[in-house]
Design a protein around this motif. Structure first.
Motif, PDB file in Angstrom:
ATOM      1  N   ILE A 170       0.858  -1.190   0.000  1.00 32.38           N
ATOM      2  CA  ILE A 170       0.000   0.000   0.000  1.00 32.38           C
ATOM      3  C   ILE A 170       0.894   1.239   0.000  1.00 32.38           C
ATOM      4  O   ILE A 170       1.643   1.487   0.946  1.00 32.38           O
ATOM      5  N   ASP A 181      -8.541   5.711  -1.474  1.00 35.62           N
ATOM      6  CA  ASP A 181      -8.049   4.440  -2.004  1.00 35.62           C
ATOM      7  C   ASP A 181      -7.204   3.716  -0.959  1.00 35.62           C
ATOM      8  O   ASP A 181      -7.250   2.480  -0.857  1.00 35.62           O
ATOM      9  N   LYS A 241      -7.858  -0.045   0.522  1.00 36.63           N
ATOM     10  CA  LYS A 241      -6.865  -1.113   0.498  1.00 36.63           C
ATOM     11  C   LYS A 241      -6.584  -1.654   1.901  1.00 36.63           C
ATOM     12  O   LYS A 241      -6.368  -2.859   2.080  1.00 36.63           O
ATOM     13  N   GLU A 261      -9.393  -3.942   2.761  1.00 39.25           N
ATOM     14  CA  GLU A 261      -9.261  -5.219   2.054  1.00 39.25           C
ATOM     15  C   GLU A 261      -8.212  -6.108   2.716  1.00 39.25           C
ATOM     16  O   GLU A 261      -8.424  -7.314   2.893  1.00 39.25           O
ATOM     17  N   LYS A 262      -7.074  -5.500   3.093  1.00 39.24           N
ATOM     18  CA  LYS A 262      -6.024  -6.264   3.768  1.00 39.24           C
ATOM     19  C   LYS A 262      -6.506  -6.777   5.118  1.00 39.24           C
ATOM     20  O   LYS A 262      -6.227  -7.919   5.506  1.00 39.24           O
TER      21      LYS A 262
END
Length: 352
Positions: A35, A297, A301, A304-305
């Motif tokens: 990231i 964004d 991310k 999501e992680k």
């Protein structure tokens, strides 16, 4: 003056929390998880005047000497503090937090550099963070990288150029990075190695800002160089004058203002393209813009992680109290690892 103070207060209230959040994410080594974080990266050929620009922005003296002075990435976190009468400075590296002062900062950075990169002239990719809380400094986070050199001097590794290039490319390649390219007015811009590197990752110059140093040393033709833009600097040029000798930073800014106002050639450059104060304002605007653009964004991310990690944790067997329970679980983990390995995928493709 009141409106300026209100503007500064509004900026601090709205932008500083975002900067602090990005810095905390950087401390958590989020980039190791793939990231990328919004970052202003300072690059330049050796002796381009890069350190002088950073000193002028921060109002402090950085290490000086022959050869490469910046041997590790230096993350400079500047925080304007109108309430404090005394500056507050400290270094962060490894697990250490080291308080220091304006008089001792250069020595403190040198000591930290030796701990990280050794006592020789080698470099390292492990960063040092310098936090400066002081009146009249812009709220900025900048990453200073080793100056680019092609020819190793005595004591430097023979592949010093390749090592420096690798570190620089790691920082400037992500699309979230703004490239602050420091160029000396005394050289032809297209021949600068830092320009070549930035164009390699930012061909149109959409995220590259150029700072031209030593304007007073080579005023002839400078207006044409910054207006022709033969090297595609999409975010524009800022021309500055370096601090000279024992000048205080206040004296240097007064001399800079006088130079661009009264010099027969330099006075023709638009005032929106000259001076350290204009550079500081421009950088804060760019920084606010890139943070606003990237943070949604980044949050996505991270979520999501996090969800992936929670899912993997939940899939782990629960309540393994005996060896008999643990062995089958271990076997399943090993089988899953082998099946998902790149080598296994390659063999499967070959066989098909």
């Amino acid at each position: 003056m009141a409106s300026n103070n209100a503007l500064a207060s509004s900026y601090n209230n709205n932008i500083r929390p975002l900067l602090d959040a990005v810095d905390r994410l950087r401390h958590l080594k989020l980039t190791q998880e793939g990231i990328q974080l919004p970052t202003i990266v300072v690059v330049g050929d050796q002796s381009s005047g890069k350190s002088s620009v950073l000193e002028s922005l921060a109002g402090i003296s950085l290490p000086r000497g022959q050869g490469i002075c910046t041997r590790v990435p230096l993350i400079m976190r500047l925080q304007g503090d109108s309430d404090s009468t005394e500056p507050s400075l400290h270094l962060e590296y490894g697990d250490k937090t080291v308080p220091t002062s304006e008089d001792e900062i250069a020595a403190a950075i040198n000591t930290a550099t030796v701990e990280i990169a050794g006592a020789g002239k080698g470099i390292s990719g492990k960063p040092i963070t310098l936090v400066v809380k002081k009146k009249s400094v812009p709220d900025l986070t900048l990453v200073d990288l080793p100056g680019i050199t092609r020819v190793p001097v005595q004591g430097q590794p023979s592949d010093i150029y390749e090592q420096i290039s690798k570190i620089i490319m790691e920082y400037i390649a992500p699309k979230e990075s703004i490239i602050l390219n420091v160029l000396s007015a005394t050289v032809d811009f297209p021949t600068c190695e830092s320009i070549r590197m930035s164009r390699e990752v930012d061909q149109l110059g959409e995220r590259t800002l150029a700072v031209v140093t030593k304007s007073d040393k080579a005023p002839e033709g400078l207006l044409e160089k910054v207006t022709a833009d033969d090297v595609h600097i999409g975010l524009g040029y800022l021309c500055v004058r370096n601090r000279v000798g024992d000048e205080t930073y206040e004296e240097a800014r007064d001399e800079e203002e006088r130079l661009f106002k009264s010099h027969s050639l330099l006075s023709q450059i638009d005032k929106s393209m000259t001076g350290i104060p204009v550079l500081a304002e421009r950088l804060t605007q760019i920084q606010a813009s890139i943070i606003a653009k990237c943070l949604p964004d980044i949050v996505k991310k991270i979520d999501e992680k996090l969800n992936q990690s929670v899912s993997e944790l939940n899939s782990m067997p629960q309540n393994l109290s005996t060896v008999a329970d643990a062995l089958p679980a271990l076997q399943r983990c090993l089988t899953s690892t082998v099946q998902n390995s790149p080598r296994t995928a390659q063999l499967q493709m070959s066989s098909s």
